[in-house]
Structures are given as structure tokens and as C-alpha cells.
Design a protein around this motif. Structure first.
Motif: not given
Length: 235
Positions: A64-83
Motif C-alpha cells: 500500500a505504501s509502495t503504491l502511494r509513494l509511486q503515485a507521487h513519483g517517489i522511486p521505491v527500492f527493494d530492501a536488498n538494493e540498499v545497504p
């Protein structure tokens, strides 16, 4: 503890918006931040988008938060991509004077705990109704593997608690991880750290909604008088 500028009598929704905006003070351009789940966090996401703070992106604790962030144009990363994350901003169903919390009313507790563990700092945003002297008034969410459900219900009963499977439309709610949620009432949690460790060791428990190992470093608490900024020692 510090109190910001006074505010007139406000609704709970307005208090959530107030702390959502206050959390922007802990977000810096260029960072990847952790973002939690729930109605208060939704207010933070909306405030973040309106602020135009140029963050690099976010790691989200729920679909749900991912969809809301993306709707605002905020990039969402997978946790494994960010140390590592600079900060994790999330709400709570309860928070006590040591910074320990009950979370999981929105069924995202496992992912919330994972993202919190990745962050250098946990900022809890909540309205004053979530502040308690001891944890346990709010039904404790526990994410469980379905085949263990009845045995875990019996284990909570042995502690004096009453556990029920959370339903949605008459059938067990399925989490983003494909598991079920038990909601446990009748418990008073005097030692959150020991309780969390104990229940997490029960076979079939994915995670318990006590956040003591990943407790808050700071709480922004919305009150009719403004935002109380509460720092927790050695969190």
C-alpha cells in the motif's frame, strides 16, 4: 522532551497530518529513507511529496505504501538494493516511555521490522492516543504460518491472552508475505524486550508486533498543544 508551537483543538486526523509534516525535518535531500505503513504514514508521504525534498527514493514496508509513494513519483527500492537507510519513519499502535511499540494494526509488521532494522534511526510519528504507560491495551498482532495457528492460540492462552485469527470479508486476512495474523488481547507486557524475544522463538511465528529490539529513537507525538518531540535514551 520539547513542545513545538501551540495548536488549537484538533481532530485525530489533523494531529496525524501535523506529525507527518513535522517528520520532514528529519529527511535530507539525496537520501534513501525507510517509509512505514498506515494512516499517519500516508500523511507523511503526502507531505513529503508536497515538500519537493529531492530524496533519492524510499524502501517501503508494504504494498500500500509502495503504491502511494509511486503515485507521487517517489522511486521505491527493494530492501536488498540498499545497504543502509538514514532514517525510518513509521507510526505505532502503541508507544510507551521507553520507546518500545506495538505495531501491526495494518498487518505490515514483519516488513516494518525488516525496514526498521536497516535504518540508523527510527522516527515514530503518532497522535497522543497511542501513548501508553505499558504495552498491551491494543490487541497484539502476530504474523504466523497458518499451520501453527491453533497451537499458537493455545500458547497465548497459557499466558492469559486470547488470540483470534484476523478476518477480512469472513476469511483469514492474508499478509503481503502470504501468512495470517493473530490478534491477541488480555496481555500486559511489562518487559517488551524479553516478551518479543520469547514469542519470536515460538515455532510458526513469523514475527510478533512488539518493537523492542527495533524500538524508536525519537517520537513525534501530536497533541492539541502541538508536536511533542520525545527522545529515548540509548535507543
Amino acid at each position: 522532551m520539547h513542545t513545538d508551537s501551540a495548536a488549537s483543538a484538533m481532530t485525530q486526523d489533523e494531529l496525524k497530518a501535523l506529525v507527518g509534516r513535522a517528520a520532514l525535518a528529519y529527511v535530507e535531500p539525496g537520501q534513501v529513507i525507510g517509509v512505514g505503513t498506515g494512516s499517519t504514514v500516508n500523511r507523511f508521504i503526502d507531505a513529503l511529496a508536497a515538500s519537493k525534498i529531492a530524496i533519492a527514493g524510499a524502501v517501503s514496508s508494504s504494498e500500500a505504501s509502495t503504491l502511494r509513494l509511486q503515485a507521487h513519483g517517489i522511486p521505491v527500492f527493494d530492501a536488498n538494493e540498499v545497504p543502509e537507510l538514514s532514517v525510518y519513519i513509521d507510526g505505532a499502535d502503541e508507544i510507551e516511555p521507553g520507546g518500545c511499540m506495538i505495531k501491526g494494526g495494518g498487518a505490515a509488521l514483519t516488513r516494518e521490522k525488516i525496514v526498521a532494522a536497516q535504518a540508523r534511526r527510527f522516527i515514530c510519528i503518532a497522535d497522543e492516543s497511542k501513548w501508553v504507560a505499558r504495552l498491551g491495551r491494543f490487541p497484539l498482532p502476530v504474523e504466523v504460518i497458518p499451520m501453527a495457528t491453533q497451537r499458537l492460540i493455545r500458547q497465548f492462552a497459557a499466558l492469559g491472552g486470547s488470540a483470534r485469527v484476523r478476518l477480512r470479508d469472513g476469511v483469514p486476512l492474508v499478509t503481503d508475505n502470504g501468512q495470517h495474523i493473530l490478534d491477541v488481547t488480555g496481555l500486559t507486557i511489562d518487559d517488551p524486550l524479553a516478551f518479543e524475544s520469547m514469542v519470536n522463538n515460538w515455532p510458526g511465528v513469523v514475527t510478533v508486533g512488539v518493537f523492542a529490539h527495533q524500538r524508536a529513537h525519537l517520537c513525534l507525538l501530536g497533541t492539541p498543544q502541538g508536536v511533542r518531540t520525545i527522545a529515548f535514551d540509548a535507543a
